[in-house]
Motif scaffolding. Structure first.
Motif, PDB file in Angstrom:
ATOM      1  N   ALA A 126       0.834  -1.205   0.000  1.00  0.00           N
ATOM      2  CA  ALA A 126       0.000   0.000   0.000  1.00  0.00           C
ATOM      3  C   ALA A 126       0.868   1.254   0.000  1.00  0.00           C
ATOM      4  CB  ALA A 126      -0.930  -0.009   1.209  1.00  0.00           C
ATOM      5  N   ARG A 127       1.924   1.247   0.796  1.00  0.00           N
ATOM      6  CA  ARG A 127       2.800   2.415   0.860  1.00  0.00           C
ATOM      7  C   ARG A 127       3.548   2.630  -0.466  1.00  0.00           C
ATOM      8  NH1 ARG A 127       4.304   0.150   6.142  1.00  0.00           N
ATOM      9  NH2 ARG A 127       3.125   1.276   7.749  1.00  0.00           N
ATOM     10  N   ARG A 128       3.939   1.550  -1.115  1.00  0.00           N
ATOM     11  CA  ARG A 128       4.693   1.681  -2.356  1.00  0.00           C
ATOM     12  C   ARG A 128       3.859   2.374  -3.440  1.00  0.00           C
ATOM     13  NH1 ARG A 128       5.636  -3.207  -3.027  1.00  0.00           N
ATOM     14  NH2 ARG A 128       4.238  -3.748  -4.741  1.00  0.00           N
ATOM     15  N   PHE A 129       2.612   1.952  -3.587  1.00  0.00           N
ATOM     16  CA  PHE A 129       1.755   2.588  -4.587  1.00  0.00           C
ATOM     17  C   PHE A 129       1.437   4.039  -4.202  1.00  0.00           C
ATOM     18  CE2 PHE A 129       1.168  -1.743  -5.997  1.00  0.00           C
ATOM     19  CZ  PHE A 129       1.010  -1.603  -7.373  1.00  0.00           C
ATOM     20  N   TYR A 130       1.257   4.260  -2.920  1.00  0.00           N
ATOM     21  CA  TYR A 130       0.999   5.625  -2.431  1.00  0.00           C
ATOM     22  C   TYR A 130       2.168   6.550  -2.779  1.00  0.00           C
ATOM     23  CZ  TYR A 130       1.281   9.145   1.375  1.00  0.00           C
ATOM     24  OH  TYR A 130       1.453  10.288   2.124  1.00  0.00           O
ATOM     25  N   LEU A 131       3.396   6.099  -2.539  1.00  0.00           N
ATOM     26  CA  LEU A 131       4.571   6.930  -2.805  1.00  0.00           C
ATOM     27  C   LEU A 131       4.759   7.166  -4.302  1.00  0.00           C
ATOM     28  CD1 LEU A 131       7.088   5.455  -0.199  1.00  0.00           C
ATOM     29  CD2 LEU A 131       5.964   7.677  -0.117  1.00  0.00           C
ATOM     30  N   GLU A 132       4.498   6.128  -5.108  1.00  0.00           N
ATOM     31  CA  GLU A 132       4.636   6.299  -6.547  1.00  0.00           C
ATOM     32  C   GLU A 132       3.625   7.320  -7.074  1.00  0.00           C
ATOM     33  OE1 GLU A 132       4.357   2.481  -8.368  1.00  0.00           O
ATOM     34  OE2 GLU A 132       6.233   1.742  -7.498  1.00  0.00           O
TER      35      GLU A 132
END
Length: 373
Positions: A112-118
């Motif tokens: 979830a954090r990876r997609f949020y940061l991207e």
């Protein structure tokens, strides 16, 4: 609540923190006279990872200010380590099904954090480009002016200025929405994980949590140190320790927290992505324990925030709009009383800084009250 909190940004060392907090550590507001007299201190050092129990220098510093150890059968009963990470690791060894569920939860959170940061990386690029282009048209344009309800008037190329102001607002609005979405998604993922594993009804989990809860409630003072935010916050959340910490405060315990420890007490944990491949920025990391309400803490303030740039301060205060944005340095201390609720700058060596949506920076010196959001 009778208890209080003393919050620091990033003290030069744990010993400096204890020395600065000594007037508080040597007193008590606890409702239990025996516990107040004992002046028991609980150390929370889970953020130190494998060095969780390397707390000898902490105990020596506490001894020097007048808080003595009380040894019994090889254990210090007065200066006690919560052993949070050790308890978690031991439970995971004894209950592999909980360990698997814990690992799956952390993987899902990281996804979830990876997609949020991207997603945010693209929005931040657009935000910076729109601000840059607007200032090319008129160097006097600022983030507060561009984000105001009315488009900037006057000056050259009014239609272009209007278009850039709209792009800036749209980028910021979407960043805010992404923050809110991640906040809610992480809560949902954790809820699903706990429900699927039946963690709170697992006998091993319950027994471990009871031990941790009792250590918290037996403390007059709780020292919450920094280090690895992920280890500290995840362990606190896994054992649902917000409730015993809130109860300790209600009874009159005092919490002294620095760096990651202080951040974990907020409703939202905002981090500075030091290792981002894209331009670095502040991002939502997770939900905190919510014991510090209406204040969003930014430790390492002068290192990570361009505090002399009104546009940057306005951006931070507007994006993280749920609470007042507060900057803390190495020698900044914020003293928070809960009943009545009052925040005060503590210490003579540095101020506590509050950033406004208009781009202003207010410095509050020792003894000055800090307004909430």
């Amino acid at each position: 609540m009778r208890g209080t909190l003393l919050l620091n940004g990033n003290a030069e060392s744990e010993e400096h923190l204890i020395q600065a907090a000594a007037p508080l550590l040597l007193g008590s507001r606890h409702a239990d006279p025996a516990l107040a007299a004992s002046r028991t201190v609980l150390l929370v050092t889970a953020g130190w990872a494998e060095h969780e129990h390397d707390e000898g220098h902490i105990k020596r510093a506490l001894n020097r200010i007048g808080l003595s150890s009380a040894w019994d059968a090889g254990y210090d009963r007065a200066l006690v380590n919560l052993s949070l990470l050790a308890e978690l690791n031991d439970l995971c060894r004894r209950a592999p099904e909980l360990s698997d569920a814990w690992g799956e939860l952390r993987d899902a959170e990281q996804t979830a954090r990876r997609f949020y940061l991207e997603h945010n990386a693209h929005l931040l690029t657009l935000f910076r480009r729109a601000l840059h282009d607007a200032k090319q048209l008129d160097p006097d344009l600022t983030v507060p002016r561009l984000l105001s309800r009315e488009s900037p008037t006057g000056g050259p190329r009014p239609l272009a200025r209007h278009a850039l102001a709209q792009q800036l607002r749209q980028a910021l609005s979407t960043l805010e929405a992404n923050d809110d979405h991640l906040f809610q998604l992480l809560a949902e993922i954790e809820r699903r994980a706990f429900d699927a594993a039946g963690a709170v009804y697992h006998p091993g989990w319950r027994a471990t949590r009871e031990r941790l809860e009792q250590r918290i409630l037996d403390a007059n003072t709780i020292l919450l140190f920094g280090g690895r935010l992920d280890l500290l916050l995840d362990a606190l959340r896994f054992f649902r320790l917000r409730e015993p910490l809130a109860e300790a405060l209600r009874r009159g315990a005092q919490i002294v927290a620095m760096s990651a420890g202080a951040m974990s007490l907020c409703e939202r944990v905002i981090v500075y992505d030091d290792f981002a491949e894209t331009p670095r920025d502040f991002q939502l990391y997770d939900r905190g324990l919510g014991l510090v309400r209406d204040l969003q803490l930014f430790p390492h303030c002068m290192e990570r925030i361009q505090t002399d740039d009104p546009d940057n301060l306005a951006y931070l205060a507007r994006r993280f709009r749920h609470q007042a944005c507060i900057g803390l340095n190495q020698r900044s201390f914020l003293f928070l009383e809960l009943t009545p609720r009052r925040a005060t700058s503590w210490g003579n060596d540095d101020a506590v800084y509050r950033f406004g949506p208009d781009g202003t920076k207010h410095a509050y010196r020792a003894g000055e009250a800090i307004p909430f959001g």
